[in-house]
Design a protein around this motif. Sequence first.
Motif, PDB file in Angstrom:
ATOM      1  N   LYS A 106       0.836  -1.206   0.000  1.00 51.40           N
ATOM      2  CA  LYS A 106       0.000   0.000   0.000  1.00 51.40           C
ATOM      3  C   LYS A 106       0.868   1.252   0.000  1.00 51.40           C
ATOM      4  O   LYS A 106       0.570   2.235  -0.700  1.00 51.40           O
ATOM      5  N   LYS A 107       1.941   1.228   0.767  1.00 54.05           N
ATOM      6  CA  LYS A 107       2.832   2.386   0.854  1.00 54.05           C
ATOM      7  C   LYS A 107       3.555   2.636  -0.473  1.00 54.05           C
ATOM      8  O   LYS A 107       3.676   3.775  -0.922  1.00 54.05           O
ATOM      9  N   LEU A 108       4.016   1.561  -1.099  1.00 54.38           N
ATOM     10  CA  LEU A 108       4.807   1.707  -2.319  1.00 54.38           C
ATOM     11  C   LEU A 108       3.955   1.813  -3.577  1.00 54.38           C
ATOM     12  O   LEU A 108       4.406   2.352  -4.597  1.00 54.38           O
ATOM     13  N   MET A 109       2.746   1.271  -3.523  1.00 50.02           N
ATOM     14  CA  MET A 109       1.887   1.280  -4.710  1.00 50.02           C
ATOM     15  C   MET A 109       0.599   2.047  -4.420  1.00 50.02           C
ATOM     16  O   MET A 109       0.601   3.261  -4.392  1.00 50.02           O
ATOM     17  N   ASN A 110      -0.497   1.339  -4.183  1.00 52.32           N
ATOM     18  CA  ASN A 110      -1.774   1.978  -3.874  1.00 52.32           C
ATOM     19  C   ASN A 110      -2.684   0.960  -3.197  1.00 52.32           C
ATOM     20  O   ASN A 110      -2.410  -0.253  -3.251  1.00 52.32           O
ATOM     21  N   PRO A 111      -3.770   1.387  -2.555  1.00 52.53           N
ATOM     22  CA  PRO A 111      -4.634   0.467  -1.804  1.00 52.53           C
ATOM     23  C   PRO A 111      -5.251  -0.642  -2.658  1.00 52.53           C
ATOM     24  O   PRO A 111      -5.424  -1.760  -2.177  1.00 52.53           O
ATOM     25  N   LYS A 112      -5.576  -0.347  -3.925  1.00 52.52           N
ATOM     26  CA  LYS A 112      -6.190  -1.374  -4.769  1.00 52.52           C
ATOM     27  C   LYS A 112      -5.232  -2.516  -5.050  1.00 52.52           C
ATOM     28  O   LYS A 112      -5.588  -3.695  -4.890  1.00 52.52           O
ATOM     29  N   ILE A 113      -4.014  -2.186  -5.457  1.00 48.48           N
ATOM     30  CA  ILE A 113      -3.017  -3.232  -5.721  1.00 48.48           C
ATOM     31  C   ILE A 113      -2.680  -3.968  -4.423  1.00 48.48           C
ATOM     32  O   ILE A 113      -2.480  -5.188  -4.418  1.00 48.48           O
ATOM     33  N   ALA A 114      -2.647  -3.237  -3.305  1.00 46.48           N
ATOM     34  CA  ALA A 114      -2.379  -3.874  -2.013  1.00 46.48           C
ATOM     35  C   ALA A 114      -3.475  -4.877  -1.667  1.00 46.48           C
ATOM     36  O   ALA A 114      -3.201  -5.957  -1.125  1.00 46.48           O
ATOM     37  N   PHE A 115      -4.711  -4.548  -1.970  1.00 45.53           N
ATOM     38  CA  PHE A 115      -5.827  -5.464  -1.719  1.00 45.53           C
ATOM     39  C   PHE A 115      -5.704  -6.725  -2.564  1.00 45.53           C
ATOM     40  O   PHE A 115      -5.834  -7.843  -2.062  1.00 45.53           O
ATOM     41  N   TYR A 116      -5.443  -6.542  -3.855  1.00 41.70           N
ATOM     42  CA  TYR A 116      -5.309  -7.718  -4.727  1.00 41.70           C
ATOM     43  C   TYR A 116      -4.130  -8.597  -4.292  1.00 41.70           C
ATOM     44  O   TYR A 116      -4.212  -9.822  -4.318  1.00 41.70           O
ATOM     45  N   SER A 117      -3.046  -7.951  -3.870  1.00 40.26           N
ATOM     46  CA  SER A 117      -1.885  -8.729  -3.410  1.00 40.26           C
ATOM     47  C   SER A 117      -2.219  -9.502  -2.134  1.00 40.26           C
ATOM     48  O   SER A 117      -1.722 -10.610  -1.914  1.00 40.26           O
ATOM     49  N   THR A 118      -3.069  -8.918  -1.295  1.00 44.76           N
ATOM     50  CA  THR A 118      -3.490  -9.587  -0.065  1.00 44.76           C
ATOM     51  C   THR A 118      -4.298 -10.838  -0.387  1.00 44.76           C
ATOM     52  O   THR A 118      -4.158 -11.869   0.286  1.00 44.76           O
ATOM     53  N   ILE A 119      -5.127 -10.760  -1.417  1.00 49.73           N
ATOM     54  CA  ILE A 119      -5.883 -11.943  -1.851  1.00 49.73           C
ATOM     55  C   ILE A 119      -4.924 -13.061  -2.244  1.00 49.73           C
ATOM     56  O   ILE A 119      -5.080 -14.213  -1.825  1.00 49.73           O
ATOM     57  N   PHE A 120      -3.924 -12.720  -3.057  1.00 50.83           N
ATOM     58  CA  PHE A 120      -2.962 -13.737  -3.501  1.00 50.83           C
ATOM     59  C   PHE A 120      -2.244 -14.368  -2.316  1.00 50.83           C
ATOM     60  O   PHE A 120      -2.196 -15.592  -2.175  1.00 50.83           O
ATOM     61  N   LEU A 121      -1.665 -13.523  -1.467  1.00 53.99           N
ATOM     62  CA  LEU A 121      -0.835 -14.042  -0.377  1.00 53.99           C
ATOM     63  C   LEU A 121      -1.662 -14.826   0.632  1.00 53.99           C
ATOM     64  O   LEU A 121      -1.212 -15.849   1.159  1.00 53.99           O
ATOM     65  N   ALA A 122      -2.879 -14.357   0.887  1.00 52.08           N
ATOM     66  CA  ALA A 122      -3.719 -15.008   1.891  1.00 52.08           C
ATOM     67  C   ALA A 122      -4.166 -16.401   1.457  1.00 52.08           C
ATOM     68  O   ALA A 122      -4.401 -17.269   2.311  1.00 52.08           O
ATOM     69  N   PHE A 123      -4.272 -16.619   0.142  1.00 48.58           N
ATOM     70  CA  PHE A 123      -4.886 -17.865  -0.307  1.00 48.58           C
ATOM     71  C   PHE A 123      -3.998 -18.747  -1.178  1.00 48.58           C
ATOM     72  O   PHE A 123      -4.426 -19.838  -1.573  1.00 48.58           O
ATOM     73  N   VAL A 124      -2.785 -18.303  -1.479  1.00 48.45           N
ATOM     74  CA  VAL A 124      -1.887 -19.224  -2.170  1.00 48.45           C
ATOM     75  C   VAL A 124      -1.546 -20.339  -1.180  1.00 48.45           C
ATOM     76  O   VAL A 124      -1.184 -20.076  -0.021  1.00 48.45           O
ATOM     77  N   PRO A 125      -1.678 -21.600  -1.565  1.00 48.64           N
ATOM     78  CA  PRO A 125      -1.582 -22.696  -0.586  1.00 48.64           C
ATOM     79  C   PRO A 125      -0.302 -22.732   0.233  1.00 48.64           C
ATOM     80  O   PRO A 125      -0.342 -23.054   1.422  1.00 48.64           O
ATOM     81  N   ILE A 126       0.842 -22.394  -0.349  1.00 51.23           N
ATOM     82  CA  ILE A 126       2.091 -22.484   0.405  1.00 51.23           C
ATOM     83  C   ILE A 126       2.086 -21.523   1.587  1.00 51.23           C
ATOM     84  O   ILE A 126       2.614 -21.834   2.668  1.00 51.23           O
ATOM     85  N   PHE A 127       1.459 -20.345   1.423  1.00 50.63           N
ATOM     86  CA  PHE A 127       1.411 -19.389   2.523  1.00 50.63           C
ATOM     87  C   PHE A 127       0.412 -19.838   3.590  1.00 50.63           C
ATOM     88  O   PHE A 127       0.662 -19.677   4.791  1.00 50.63           O
TER      89      PHE A 127
END
Length: 500
Positions: free
Chosen positions: A118-139
């Motif tokens: 969010k700090k380096l990009m914007n809230p929208k990209i931060a949200f989408y990245s949170t979806i990826f990280l939260a649900f990628v199985p290895i994480f």
Amino acid sequence: MDLIKKFKKADKYTRYSIYTIILFSFVVLTLASIYHVSGDGCWYIPVGKFIATHEKFPLFEPLGRDEPFWSPPLYHSFIAAVYYSFNSFNHNIANFAIKFVSPIFGILALIFSFLVIKKLMNPKIAFYSTIFLAFVPIFIDYSVISYVESMLVFFVVLSVYFLINNKIFWSGIAAGLSILTKYNGAFIIPVLIYILYKKSDNKKLFCRNSLIIIALSFLVASPWLIRNWILLGNPVWPFLNFIFNGYQLKSYSSLNFANVINPMLVVTTYLGIFGVPDGNFTLLSFVNAPHLKFLLAVWLAGTLIFIIPLFALLYRKIKDAKTEKKIFIVWILVHITLFVLYVMNVGLFVSRIILPAFPAVALFWAMGFDKLLNTKFKKIIILLTFLVVCGFVFTAFAKTYIASNAWGRYQKDFEWVKSNTGADAIFIAHGQCVPYNIERTSIYLGKDNIKNANYIWVNQNFNLDRRSIFDGKTLKFIQSQNYAVVYSNKTTGTIIYKIK
């Protein structure tokens, strides 16, 4: 009330991210509650219990591995603190509580990953990245199981978070704590130096801040590195032992370049990212689910759908945030280098080594996902992503439930040991997980060890920890000694011999 007001005033993508983090927290905490400790967790937790009980770090004590204790101790120390706090109330409660150390750090890692992007990009990209990280199985997996990785990712991300907020001192401290969690934490330092380079217009200031980061990182980690150098002859034992010529038992002293070009490396890494433990498909041999081939085909299709945003990004021209994007590229490249070194030094089944780079991977997935949502297929993309995420979560629960039931088959065997042998009894039991479950001192078979042991645990069908299975020659030796059989379970195949 202030938090509620801040939440209401936040932009919609920040609120969506908070909802996602809450959902992720619910998933991993629930999974942790039904998870049965396995793999390296069967070593980490006994070490933590030893620290709590004896108020010192172990060295050559038998705690599940036939090797000295060398691992950076921060995770084990947290285990020790939790175990010590709860064990005074109830032993079973303490064993249950320590399973939540990994989820807590997984949640914190997700929160700070969101804040960094969010700090380096914007809230929208931060949200989408949170979806990826939260649900990628290895994480999900490493935010549940009792491994050090969730803590490692947290301190790695925390060091970046502090640095982009101009807190040089705290960034160095966090990087040092990542090294105290796992040697791999040192690989975030080049990323921090690169961030400083991009942020600094003054060469002297860049050099000064870089020295602060490096000095603080290794100052924090130095007590353990010095301890290993003194006791084991190598500060990073068992790695790079061909350089330091330290203690030889079980050290990794070779570089196998063939591993890097082995086609199976791509397969094992892909499987590891999407939920197969370390990408080692042989570990699934105990799974006996109906329609397994069909389910595997559906799972494979889901994984391919999930990575489409990464391929979509290849065709996107990014006109803004070039510096920020390069930071994440460096973050990924540094950890790919680490991954290659691990593959050469350890083997093919090391997919979790790249986990600290996944917050950076999440950024690029988010950018690709954003591109796809700007097409006429937006509704289809959202629906497919939702279904795949649900599938990943369902698979995580199914996998945890199946594994827990598999361990439950042996509960009668474990309980017999706890009820019918003294707390000071010594077992011959190979591997990490039998000693963890029987809660008895366990040593590996040897001429001197067998003289000191009271019992031998034998189970040649124990696929949950194959290192516990004796080779044919060793088994024949045990059987030839005419030791008394004090316990036998035909259903599980467990036999316990009494030596003396």
